[in-house]
Design a protein around this motif. Structure first.
Motif, PDB file in Angstrom:
ATOM      1  N   PRO A   1      -4.566  85.851  67.499  1.00 33.84           N
ATOM      2  CA  PRO A   1      -5.110  85.239  66.285  1.00 33.84           C
ATOM      3  C   PRO A   1      -5.348  86.297  65.217  1.00 33.84           C
ATOM      4  N   TRP A   2      -5.364  85.881  63.953  1.00 28.91           N
ATOM      5  CA  TRP A   2      -5.487  86.822  62.837  1.00 28.91           C
ATOM      6  C   TRP A   2      -6.773  87.628  62.921  1.00 28.91           C
ATOM      7  N   TRP A   3      -7.860  86.989  63.378  1.00 29.58           N
ATOM      8  CA  TRP A   3      -9.135  87.690  63.389  1.00 29.58           C
ATOM      9  C   TRP A   3      -9.146  88.807  64.434  1.00 29.58           C
ATOM     10  N   GLN A   4      -8.394  88.632  65.522  1.00 33.06           N
ATOM     11  CA  GLN A   4      -8.307  89.697  66.512  1.00 33.06           C
ATOM     12  C   GLN A   4      -7.513  90.885  65.968  1.00 33.06           C
ATOM     13  N   THR A   5      -6.459  90.586  65.226  1.00 27.81           N
ATOM     14  CA  THR A   5      -5.676  91.651  64.596  1.00 27.81           C
ATOM     15  C   THR A   5      -6.530  92.398  63.574  1.00 27.81           C
ATOM     16  N   ALA A   6      -7.324  91.656  62.803  1.00 31.35           N
ATOM     17  CA  ALA A   6      -8.212  92.298  61.829  1.00 31.35           C
ATOM     18  C   ALA A   6      -9.266  93.145  62.533  1.00 31.35           C
ATOM     19  N   LEU A   7      -9.782  92.655  63.662  1.00 28.37           N
ATOM     20  CA  LEU A   7     -10.772  93.408  64.425  1.00 28.37           C
ATOM     21  C   LEU A   7     -10.175  94.717  64.941  1.00 28.37           C
TER      22      LEU A   7
END
Length: 300
Positions: free
Chosen positions: A189-195
């Motif tokens: 998910p995008w938020w994991q990549t951002a994290l």
């Protein structure tokens, strides 16, 4: 040829950055303060820029040449930093420093020689990345707690810097795989990549700040420890989580242990090497001391 030239440029860039950080640390005074003192100093930004240039040259070298060629050449950072630092301090490199540097360099090259190349596409999963990040943050926090001055503290901060930088490299592999939609278990998910991007930035900046405090104990020994801890952290991750191993099976493990002992001997020699008293060096330090002293605990 391009890989060799870029590797040498990378080593010189990293060496100049280390020298700049060491001179900045030598002109600072212990005490309470904040990161703002560093951010206001032009010498700090020069070191950041040199580190960035070294990293870009290293990436370029890996594009043109194999890891087995580029990584040993990267160990020349220590050898380049010694004469550069001595020149800036207006003194000569001592025989003990050269001896320690050569022992450390031999150990580093030995470690790289028996480290198996990573399989293309090898990367930590998101869950593994988060566990590694949490464990590393805890380890570095414990490692750097307590006294913030002296040789022991300098080497502990240098170890934390190398480990943080090595983990940042491992997480960068995961981020690259995530962006290419090639992560184990499918797209993240995008938020994991951002994290992941936030964690990489945190470890990279943390490693830079820890090296800054480490250089209060001098240049050679902390730089040697940084150069050892970085590949050591990457090797632990590769062996423990990515199924990698040393070349030659059991003999490879023995060779890695012997190379580690050789490198450790080099660090001991660098730590024990006496620096010649030099009025010129003291005068240089007085004239290059920053207007805004950088606290030894700027990482805190």
């Amino acid at each position: 040829m391009a890989a060799v030239l870029l590797s040498l440029v990378s080593a010189v860039g990293y060496a100049l950055a280390a020298v700049a950080q060491a001179r900045l640390a030598a002109g600072s005074a212990p005490g309470r303060g904040s990161l703002r003192a560093l951010l206001r100093h032009g010498g700090w930004w020069a070191a950041v820029g040199l580190n960035a240039a070294g990293a870009l040259a290293h990436v370029g070298a890996l594009h043109y040449g194999p890891l087995t060629l580029v990584q040993p050449l990267g160990a020349l950072t220590l050898v380049a930093a010694l004469p550069l630092g001595a020149y800036g301090a207006r003194r000569r490199v001592t025989r003990g420093e050269w001896r320690g540097a050569l022992w450390t360099l031999a150990g580093l090259v030995g470690l790289v020689a028996v480290t198996g190349p990573a399989t293309p596409g090898d990367a930590l999963g998101i869950d593994e990345s988060l566990v590694v990040a949490a464990a590393t943050a805890s380890f570095v926090a414990l490692l750097t707690a307590g006294r913030r001055s002296g040789h022991g503290a300098g080497l502990r901060h240098a170890t934390g810097s190398g480990v943080a930088s090595g983990v940042a490299s491992a997480l960068t592999q995961t981020l690259t795989a995530a962006l290419a939609l090639e992560l184990p278990g499918g797209p993240a998910p995008w938020w994991q990549t951002a994290l992941l991007a936030v964690l990489i930035s945190g470890f990279a900046v943390g490693g830079l700040l820890l090296s800054q405090t480490a250089y209060r104990a001098g240049l050679a020994a902390p730089l040697a420890v940084v150069n050892l801890a970085n590949p050591a952290a990457a090797a632990v991750i590769g062996v423990a989580l990515l199924g990698e191993s040393f070349r030659g099976g059991a003999w490879g493990w023995l060779a890695a242990a012997a190379a580690s002992a050789v490198a450790a001997r080099g660090v001991v020699l660098l730590t024990a090497a006496p620096l010649p008293a030099s009025p010129a060096r003291d005068a240089a330090d007085d004239t290059t001391a920053p207007a805004d002293p950088v606290p030894a605990n700027a990482t805190g």
